[in-house]
Design an enzyme around this catalytic site. Sequence first.
Site, PDB file in Angstrom:
ATOM      1  CG  ASP A   1      -6.205  -0.180  -1.003  1.00  0.00           C
ATOM      2  OD1 ASP A   1      -6.557  -1.327  -0.657  1.00  0.00           O
ATOM      3  OD2 ASP A   1      -6.612   0.859  -0.467  1.00  0.00           O
TER       4      ASP A   1
ATOM      5  CG  HIS B   1      10.296 -19.609   9.265  1.00  0.00           C
ATOM      6  ND1 HIS B   1       9.271 -19.391  10.133  1.00  0.00           N
ATOM      7  CD2 HIS B   1      11.425 -19.485   9.995  1.00  0.00           C
ATOM      8  CE1 HIS B   1       9.757 -19.150  11.342  1.00  0.00           C
ATOM      9  NE2 HIS B   1      11.070 -19.197  11.291  1.00  0.00           N
TER      10      HIS B   1
ATOM     11  CE  LYS C   1       3.149 -19.170  12.469  1.00  0.00           C
ATOM     12  NZ  LYS C   1       3.908 -18.059  13.080  1.00  0.00           N
TER      13      LYS C   1
ATOM     14  CG  ASP D   1       3.544 -17.119  17.091  1.00  0.00           C
ATOM     15  OD1 ASP D   1       3.369 -16.698  15.932  1.00  0.00           O
ATOM     16  OD2 ASP D   1       4.579 -16.916  17.747  1.00  0.00           O
TER      17      ASP D   1
ATOM     18  CD  GLU E   1      10.515 -17.631  19.716  1.00  0.00           C
ATOM     19  OE1 GLU E   1      10.997 -16.965  18.804  1.00  0.00           O
ATOM     20  OE2 GLU E   1       9.305 -17.647  19.988  1.00  0.00           O
TER      21      GLU E   1
ATOM     22  CE  LYS F   1       6.965 -15.241  20.907  1.00  0.00           C
ATOM     23  NZ  LYS F   1       7.795 -15.298  19.708  1.00  0.00           N
TER      24      LYS F   1
ATOM     25  NE  ARG G   1      -2.702  -1.493   2.996  1.00  0.00           N
ATOM     26  CZ  ARG G   1      -3.363  -1.817   4.087  1.00  0.00           C
ATOM     27  NH1 ARG G   1      -4.599  -1.422   4.239  1.00  0.00           N
ATOM     28  NH2 ARG G   1      -2.802  -2.521   5.050  1.00  0.00           N
TER      29      ARG G   1
ATOM     30  CG  HIS H   1       7.080 -22.835  13.470  1.00  0.00           C
ATOM     31  ND1 HIS H   1       6.915 -22.665  12.121  1.00  0.00           N
ATOM     32  CD2 HIS H   1       7.090 -21.582  13.999  1.00  0.00           C
ATOM     33  CE1 HIS H   1       6.816 -21.360  11.856  1.00  0.00           C
ATOM     34  NE2 HIS H   1       6.910 -20.691  12.975  1.00  0.00           N
TER      35      HIS H   1
ATOM     36  CE  LYS I   1      13.885 -22.021  11.816  1.00  0.00           C
ATOM     37  NZ  LYS I   1      14.715 -20.890  12.185  1.00  0.00           N
TER      38      LYS I   1
HETATM   39  C1  BG6 Z   1       7.386 -17.190  13.885  1.00  0.00           C
HETATM   40  C2  BG6 Z   1       6.581 -16.726  15.061  1.00  0.00           C
HETATM   41  O1  BG6 Z   1       6.614 -18.013  13.045  1.00  0.00           O
HETATM   42  O2  BG6 Z   1       8.528 -17.921  14.331  1.00  0.00           O
HETATM   43  C3  BG6 Z   1       7.435 -15.910  16.024  1.00  0.00           C
HETATM   44  O3  BG6 Z   1       5.485 -15.958  14.614  1.00  0.00           O
HETATM   45  C4  BG6 Z   1       8.693 -16.666  16.403  1.00  0.00           C
HETATM   46  O4  BG6 Z   1       6.706 -15.555  17.186  1.00  0.00           O
HETATM   47  C5  BG6 Z   1       9.403 -17.177  15.151  1.00  0.00           C
HETATM   48  O5  BG6 Z   1       9.534 -15.796  17.140  1.00  0.00           O
HETATM   49  C6  BG6 Z   1      10.562 -18.077  15.515  1.00  0.00           C
HETATM   50  O6  BG6 Z   1      11.281 -18.365  14.354  1.00  0.00           O
HETATM   51  P1  BG6 Z   1      12.833 -18.711  14.441  1.00  0.00           P
HETATM   52  O7  BG6 Z   1      13.219 -18.965  13.017  1.00  0.00           O
HETATM   53  O8  BG6 Z   1      13.517 -17.521  15.051  1.00  0.00           O
HETATM   54  O9  BG6 Z   1      12.939 -19.916  15.315  1.00  0.00           O
END
Ligand code: BG6
Length: 485
Positions: free
Chosen positions: A89, A176, A146, A233, A214, A336, A46, A238, A180
């Site tokens: 947009d 993602h 996601k 999340d 994390e 976290k 946008r 993951h 890795k």
């Molecule tokens: C994301 C989450 O998908 O993955 C985040 O939304 C998280 O909250 C992140 O911090 C962690 O990814 P990585 O690659 O740092 O382990």
Amino acid sequence: MRAPASLLVVFGATGDLAQRMLFPSLYGLQADGLCAQATRILGTGRSELDAAGFRALIADAIRRNVPPAEFNEGTLQALLDRIDYVSADTSDDSSLHALGDRVRALRNNGDVVYHLSTAPRFYASICEALGRMGLAGPGTRVLLEKPIGHDLASATEINDGVTRFFDEERVFRVDHYLGKEGVQNLLALRFGNALFEPLWNARHIQQVQITVAETVGVEGRGDYYDHSGAMRDMLQNHMLQLLCLTAMEPPARFEPSAVRNEKIKVLRSLRAIGSSDVLAETVAGQYTAGAVAGNVVPGYLEELGRPSNTETFVALRAHVDNWRWSGVPFYLRTGKRLPHRTTEIHLQFRAVPHSIFAGAHVEPNALTIRLQPDERIELKLMSKTPGLDRAGMRFSQVALDLDMHEEFASFRRRPAYERLYLDAIEGNSTLFVRRDETEAAWEWVDAIFDGWRAAGVTPKPYPAGTWGPAAAVAMAERHGHSWRE
Ligand code: BG6
């Protein structure tokens, strides 16, 4: 392999993910000569920028996010030469038509990859707009970030909206973690060695632990995170992907259908954790003020600035109810503000069936596959402690420890999106998530949320810098297990 796409269109191209990960990854592909000569990149968003303004923004993002030792001005210029921008947009037809015209001009009759790095509520309408403009036909594919929805119902709605215009084979859902290196190495370890597979089952493995810890808090993403929480999340996507790759049967080939057919079987074998089990089998937590790595940090509610029952930690005990894994608990935890950053899969083997060493303490073997921050594979074995042992042999636990960074020191560490972009551009969906996987994962997670609601579960506090609420420790200990720390 099909011809690489001639155009990559990034929606949300000025956003945080694009600046931190996506364009730096494209830079990596450019640096290694992996971006086909003819492939063009069109950013859209946008922000009212012209192409020069967008290129300046991207150049700056790449300078900030590519490690200095890997940066080269010539490579950056070569990447920028491929990049164009058109502001659009999605709720405004005339700007969409301008985007459509640019796509038609740049694709040059080749394949197009659309990467939707926007809020998921726009996915269906973007796909619809592309469909209306005749830009969603054969030779086009769409990458979705996601979260795909918030629960099964919303995920189904998004998937229906997208697949109305893109057949499932052309929908690439990004997790993602699958990009890795360490995650792919789990497959290499399991299926590239004859050693482990015979032991990879309930007869030899007593319990499995998957941890994604994390140290960060919600990092200014409070609005998104508070509607999501650790379960949605991290765990729904993951962590369940890691569980699938750990638990699945060997696929016949490393190709999209074969791999994903095995993963979906695992998801469908997960024992439902419903309202009668949530209290015993799951723990939700929320961090309070504390210290992580010596730094004092505020609690979740202080960071958020309002009351909330969102969990920033979740631990649970899952079961894959099939022949291979019958009776083996899979302990999953993520959170976290935990004491250190680590992602690992830990397999604890069973004890020897009979010890010939009366009175000696013999620990069971364990295999730990660490995915980040460092990649290593560690196998714990028992060894004789040197000595004359007149009172009987004594044992020590020793480790065969493979440090992948040391082993492959001359290789560059690649961000996950390099792999994902390369595969998407070349049309290989093996490392992307299929619709049935996402929906099966939501179904399983939704039952836990229903159970939490029915049982009135609210997250238990844990001080930042600790391994979550004490209840998570108690959950494992009730079954005679302890979390690896
Ligand atoms: C994301 C989450 O998908 O993955 C985040 O939304 C998280 O909250 C992140 O911090 C962690 O990814 P990585 O690659 O740092 O382990």
